[in-house]
Design an enzyme around this catalytic site. Structure first.
Site: not given
Ligand code: GLN
Length: 500
Positions: A78, A153, A177
């Site tokens: 990532k 994400s 994410s």
């Molecule tokens: N969807 C969550 C957010 O927007 C989780 C993001 C993540 O785990 N990095 O914060």
């Protein structure tokens, strides 16, 4: 083994045993990326040259060199995890052109275990989002249906593994994410216990919630990557001083008779019919395998989303203060006549950050401001403890808690782009594992009516990833959904989909 049919780590190992070289394996996966990623857009950056050089160096080790657990295994990383000499942007304009002078601890350890980094994957900017749409490079597409989001994400990493562009990948999980994109793309994604894996070299989003974890097609592959990167790290004071158990053994010894708790009460509302049906079938499969399934109560689970959306933005507002145009990466150009320091900060952050990141910085700054701190941040920290107490009570009776990973399957690109609240609510089943620090895994467990994947989430006791992997391996044996690669036409109404 034909190189064109390579999918898992076990396949790579078999190919190397049959006489293929690490360069052959790497060339095969780089070829797939070149052929398919123009449409999928899972990668922000492909590292063909350094990957081939690394593979060639592995090949030169000769037949007598000690075996490495991930020898020649291509891995996608990532783009918020630092890689020496390779761009690391977190999909943000503010880090355009940033090339770290160091590797994250996880990258260093995986490389030492023989893995070959083939590229950096797309994500929501600074990992804030659930769709990979908040990326300066544009969205990644879901391999099951290019009109749908891959989740986020870590959507690029999940899409890359689902599309067989890399056997395994790394993501980061702050509120879901890793698990949510794993569910949307039909693969395995594991968030380890907070502290199990070093965060050194991870661009921080919310430091008390962030964890790096693996994606793979199988539980065994996720376990192998976790094993190679887990363990204490003197460079991360929050890495736990706990011995790393044998994760591979966890995956190799399926646990067929666990006791599993299902919080049926919180699944009554807001779960799509297709997800509910696949989850019910998965619970039956767990029973068929020998599991005892009991009802558990998680009375504070409904507060997970509001609590997360106080804590995560608060920590983000503090972490992102460092992107000020002074030390590295983007600085807004200014005319000499109006070049004051304040204006430089202001324009750099205005032009460097996208809308969702700005929204989080504002929410977080508000929650931490004098006069509101007690009402929001302190209260949220107290609720965190209540959520953890619920799980501790459940774990007196069960080995793992099961629920769907997400309330819906993948939705269409753009469909929720203007509705942040609807996206936030989608974190309802994932955020509590971050608030409590507990390990959690998403396993592919079926398809909805449109043929899109559904994820089964298992949450376990702190530092007991081995139990999760053992239950996951047993479930995967019972319901091997991973064997089916993405089908073209999933996501279309049934009558329009091509016959398979
Ligand atoms: N969807 C969550 C957010 O927007 C989780 C993001 C993540 O785990 N990095 O914060």
């Amino acid at each position: 083994m034909e190189l064109s049919s390579l999918a898992t780590i076990a396949d790579v190992r078999a190919a190397l045993r049959d006489g293929a070289t690490a360069v052959d394996v790497c060339t095969e996966f780089l070829g797939r990326i070149a052929a398919r990623d123009g449409d999928l857009r899972a990668f922000n950056h492909t590292a063909a040259e350094p990957a081939l050089a690394r593979a060639a160096a592995l090949d030169r080790r000769g037949p007598d060199a000690p075996d490495l657990p991930l020898l020649g295994v291509p891995i996608a990383v990532k783009d918020n995890i630092c890689t020496r000499g390779l761009p690391t942007t977190a999909s943000s304009r503010i880090l355009a052109g940033y090339v770290p002078p160091y590797d994250a601890t996880v990258v260093e350890r995986l490389t030492a275990a023989g893995a070959v980094v083939v590229g950096k994957t797309n994500c929501d900017e600074f990992a804030m989002g659930s769709t990979t749409e908040h990326s300066v490079t544009g969205p990644t597409r879901n391999p099951w249906d290019p009109a749908c989001v891959p989740g986020g994400s870590s959507g690029g990493s999940a899409a890359a593994v689902a599309a067989r562009l890399a056997p395994v990948a790394l993501g980061s999980d702050t509120g879901g994410s890793i698990r949510q994109p794993a569910a949307f793309c039909g693969i395995v994604g594991l968030k380890p216990t907070y502290g199990r894996v070093s965060r050194y070299g991870l661009l921080a989003f919310a430091s008390s919630l962030d964890q790096i974890g693996p994606f793979g097609l199988t539980v065994a592959d996720a376990a192998a990557v976790l094993q190679a990167m887990a363990g204490p790290d003197p460079r991360d004071a929050t890495s736990a001083d706990a011995a790393v158990p044998d994760c591979g053994a966890g995956a190799a010894e399926p646990m067929r008779r666990p006791t599993i708790g299902v919080p049926w009460a919180i699944l009554e509302n807001g779960v799509d019919a297709g997800v509910a049906a696949a989850f019910a079938t998965a619970v039956d499969a767990l029973k068929d395998m020998g599991a005892t399934v009991v009802d558990v109560a998680l009375p504070h689970a409904e507060y997970a989303v509001p609590t997360y959306y106080i804590v995560a933005p608060a920590e983000a507002s503090s972490n992102l203060a460092r992107y000020d145009g002074v030390r590295y990466a983007y600085r807004a150009p200014l005319d000499e006549k109006d070049a004051t320091l304040d204006r430089m900060y202001d324009r750099t952050r205005r032009d460097g950050f996208g809308d969702e990141v700005k929204r989080r910085i504002m929410l977080g700054t508000y929650a931490l401001s004098a006069g509101y701190y007690d009402a929001y941040y302190l209260k949220a920290q107290q609720v965190r403890t209540l959520i953890r107490d619920d799980y501790d009570a459940a774990f007196e009776r069960v080995d793992a808690v099961a629920m769907p990973t997400t309330p819906t399957t993948a939705f269409r690109l753009g469909e929720r782009a203007d509705d942040p609240l609807q996206l936030y609510v989608g974190d309802v089943f994932t955020a509590s594992a971050n608030l409590t620090g507990l390990p959690a895994v998403s396993l592919p467990c079926g398809r909805d009516d449109a043929g899109l994947p559904v994820g089964l989430q298992l949450i376990g006791r702190a530092f007991d990833e081995v139990t999760l992997l053992g239950i996951g391996a047993a479930y995967e044996e019972q319901a091997p959904w991973w064997r089916e690669p993405p089908t073209a036409g999933a996501g279309m109404p049934r009558d329009e989909a091509p016959a398979s």
